[in-house]
Design an enzyme around this catalytic site. Structure first.
Site, short mmCIF file in Angstrom:
data_model
loop_
_atom_site.label_atom_id
_atom_site.label_comp_id
_atom_site.label_asym_id
_atom_site.label_seq_id
_atom_site.Cartn_x
_atom_site.Cartn_y
_atom_site.Cartn_z
N PRO A 2 0.60 -1.19 0.07
CA PRO A 2 -0.02 0.04 0.00
C PRO A 2 0.78 1.49 0.02
CG PRO A 2 -0.35 -1.39 2.04
CD PRO A 2 0.72 -1.88 1.19
N GLU A 3 0.44 2.31 -0.82
CA GLU A 3 1.10 3.49 -0.84
C GLU A 3 0.06 4.38 0.33
OE1 GLU A 3 2.47 5.30 -4.33
OE2 GLU A 3 2.61 3.12 -5.34
N ARG A 128 4.83 -11.57 2.96
CA ARG A 128 6.18 -11.38 2.84
C ARG A 128 7.10 -10.90 4.05
NH1 ARG A 128 6.91 -8.26 -2.94
NH2 ARG A 128 8.95 -8.79 -2.59
#
Length: 295
Positions: A2-3, A128
């Site tokens: 997410p940005e 991740r």
DNA sequence: CGGGACTCCTGCCAGC
DNA sequence: TGCTGGCAGGAGTCCC
């Protein structure tokens, strides 16, 4: 990951669930995410009330009634899922939480589970594990937050600021835009989108926009582009790409929300521009741009 | 010091 | 169908 717009979307979804509520229990599936969690992580959260949930750049900050703040970063693949009390469907603004709670937190990549005083379960999932959580004492500077640049949606981002940030910068514009020390919150996608909107080449050396004594129009245009791209994305509830979804699991926005990103080989969308979107690699990351209209 | 390469980790997808 | 290599929204650290 997410940005800024995706993090803001998550924040808005979590506010009605967390704010004013007390954390009853915390369960961890492992001792670390990207970094080791504090050894007393659960103990420092259990029994604490969440006073407010705010955002700084791509960090979520849950202020506690213990004069401490829970700091969370989603990395590339982090997300939160909320399970309503007793499996009941809950309507909180635009968000619906209706998954059965019995399996909450048991997924292979479910790493952190917060149980709140009303029975809500908030699960942090991150395949991740580039995300992170930490607890900081209020008023104590945190190394990860200290060097952050301006918030792109606040007035502090303006042509003057960019002029100062770009002066003497030998890095290409794209690299300068995702440098969190200059502007905090822009990531790979929205940096591409903003440069496209401002008609600026990602390859252009940043200092070439700060040569004159005063900020020039192109810097104003870049500021406008950054704001427009981010606020539109927030309005749409964050973009969907691969594993990112809205907090309720429904896809955020629609796929073709990007003008250049991930559009390699497709025609430039600018009126009358005959260019084709190109993909190049800059410092190991994909950049998409139109060589024809971005200069 | 600035800037770029490398690194952490797992999943997915295109291509063979 | 099954394997392999490349790629993915971040960003700290190392090295020149």
């Amino acid at each position: 990951m997410p940005e800024l717009p995706e993090v803001e979307t998550v924040r808005r979804g979590l506010v009605p669930v967390m704010e004013g509520h007390t954390i009853r229990a915390v369960r961890l599936s492992r001792p670390d995410l990207r970094f080791p969690l504090p050894g007393d992580f659960a103990a420092r959260l259990e029994g604490r009330r969440v006073e407010s949930l705010s955002r700084r750049a791509k960090y979520l900050l849950a202020r506690l009634d213990s004069d401490e703040t829970l700091l969370m970063h989603l990395g590339m693949t982090g997300r939160f899922t909320v399970f309503a009390p007793g499996g009941r469907k809950l309507n909180l603004g635009d968000f619906y939480y209706e998954e059965p709670a019995q399996n909450a937190g048991s997924g292979v990549h479910d790493h952190v589970l917060f149980e709140l005083d009303d029975g809500s379960l908030i699960v942090y999932t991150d395949p991740r594990r580039f995300g992170l959580m930490d607890i900081v004492r209020n008023g104590t500077p945190h190394p990860l937050l200290e060097g952050l640049g301006v918030e792109p949606l606040e007035p502090e981002l303006n042509a003057e600021h960019l002029w100062g940030a770009f002066r003497g910068k030998r890095a290409p514009l794209k690299a300068a835009l995702i440098d969190q020390r200059l502007i905090a919150g822009l990531g790979n996608i929205y940096a591409c989108e903003a440069l496209y909107r401002a008609r600026l080449s990602p390859l252009r050396i940043a200092s070439t926009l700060a040569r004159r004594a005063r900020p020039e129009q192109r810097l104003e245009a870049l500021v406008e582009a950054i704001r427009a791209v981010l606020s539109r994305a927030i309005e749409e509830g964050g973009s969907t790409l691969r594993d990112y979804a809205r907090i309720d699991g429904s896809p955020g926005g629609f796929q073709s929300v990007f003008d250049v990103y991930d559009r390699e080989g497709q025609p430039c969308l600018r009126d009358g521009c005959p260019g084709m979107v190109r993909r190049i690699v800059q410092s190991g990351r994909s950049t998409f741009y139109c060589p024809r209209c971005q200069r």
